[in-house]
Enzyme design. Sequence first.
Site, mmCIF file in Angstrom:
data_model
loop_
_atom_site.group_PDB
_atom_site.id
_atom_site.type_symbol
_atom_site.label_atom_id
_atom_site.label_comp_id
_atom_site.label_asym_id
_atom_site.label_seq_id
_atom_site.Cartn_x
_atom_site.Cartn_y
_atom_site.Cartn_z
ATOM 1 C CB THR A 70 -0.951 0.063 1.131
ATOM 2 O OG1 THR A 70 -1.905 -1.290 1.065
ATOM 3 C CG2 THR A 70 -1.804 1.239 1.443
ATOM 4 C CD GLN A 177 -3.820 -10.585 -5.453
ATOM 5 O OE1 GLN A 177 -3.417 -12.053 -5.355
ATOM 6 N NE2 GLN A 177 -4.110 -9.966 -4.189
ATOM 7 C CB ALA A 195 6.998 -9.451 0.763
ATOM 8 C CG HIS A 196 1.156 -9.659 2.684
ATOM 9 N ND1 HIS A 196 -0.214 -9.785 2.838
ATOM 10 C CD2 HIS A 196 1.226 -8.258 2.261
ATOM 11 C CE1 HIS A 196 -0.882 -8.904 2.444
ATOM 12 N NE2 HIS A 196 -0.083 -7.887 2.228
ATOM 13 C CB CYS A 320 -24.779 -9.918 2.212
ATOM 14 S SG CYS A 320 -25.758 -9.420 0.861
#
Length: 461
Positions: A70, A177, A195-196, A320
């Site tokens: 981010t 991704q 990295a995660h 939802c």
Amino acid sequence: MPYFDAASSAPLHPVARQALQASLDEGWADPSRLYREGRRARLLLDAAREAAAEAVGCRPDEIVFTPSGTHALHSAISGALAARRRVGRRLVVSAVEHSAVLHSASLWESSGGSVTEVGVDRLGSVTADDFAGALGPGTALACLQSANHEVGTEQPVDAVAAACREAGVPLLVDAAQSLPWGPVRGDWSLLAASAHKWGGPAGVGLLAVRKGVRFAPQGPADERESGRAPGFENIPAIVAAAASLRAVRAEAAEQAATLRGLVDLIRTRVPELVPDVEVVGDPVRRLPHLVTFSCLYVDGETVLHELDRAGYSVSSGSSCTSSTLTPSHVLRAMGVLSEGNVRVSLPLGTSRQDVDGFLQVLPRVVAQVRERLGAPAPAPVEPSDRDASLVVDALGRRCPIPVIELAKVIGDVPVGATVTVLSDDGAARLDIPAWCVMRGQEYVGEQEAERGVAYVVRRLV
């Protein structure tokens, strides 16, 4: 307990664990210092940068490590826009970008810039022509993800990058991704990753800025990471991130083939096992490990909880849930069913047995939730002597209740007659048309109502 949410965060790769433990003893010193411990830390950092650059497909001096993916996206957008203020103040993004990009876009707009969103088709993909058409005069930066985080659709980055190059606009690619599966094709200008997502430790992002791309880091100046990521480098985590990326890439082809086969199985079997399901995203141009489907007449939050109780960890882009009253921006942009949305993203090493177990549990879970909500049976009800039209009052009731009430009464009107659903839930704008497509009915459109919106459906079958 099978973990099926690798798109959110992949389990720590064994190589990452080994590298992290080893570098804790060697990489604790300040890499900017000239004494022995500092030189040792610098060697580890440089080696990690070279490994990351090789995986990305760029020069080592074009890579900086950031505190997260981010942060890399925010820095890339702010730095590129600031450097090109004289060119213009327009930012172009796709409508299905990660929220990190869209949040930056909102901030840019609030500060006086302009943002143009490029729409996608029902598979979640932009077209290069549409993207090129948005690159008008005054465009400072364009952003396009390499593959979508919710539905797995791969974007035509190479064609879009060519259009951007022709227009003289730098392209930022969010490769979070896709990077574990291979380098991003195309002549992109900036790239960000995390990295995660590939089994590295959390708290490490990558930002690549090609040589020749104008870039002005924002915030106080710092001498570390070319001034683009201030603060002391977390060398053990960076080393583990680079080592795990190299390890994942080494097994990417074999793992992709295995996981693609398992995802194909899910894509095929779920609609066979569960009535009234829409599998979303591109069936061919997609990430190998990710599949998303939406189920009519179910509360997505309840489905996720019930699957968790049955031992399966999945996620959702559904409207939802208790945290939001609006559909996922990705599903909304695609114009597909949003209710009962389930995203399955398989980590490395997932077995056929794990997937078979999920497919065995899923139909029972969905059926139980539908029964609890009073959803209609799949078999249609034949009309007799009934009114020519009906009005369903679903005001104040959240999805999937408006669609459930519609499905209950559609058989109570003759073919050619209409059912009008009154709803003040924004998800109905997506879910009612999607239900019509799935059930072969005609969505007439929406009309103004005293409260909420009136959605009109004509019975065709």
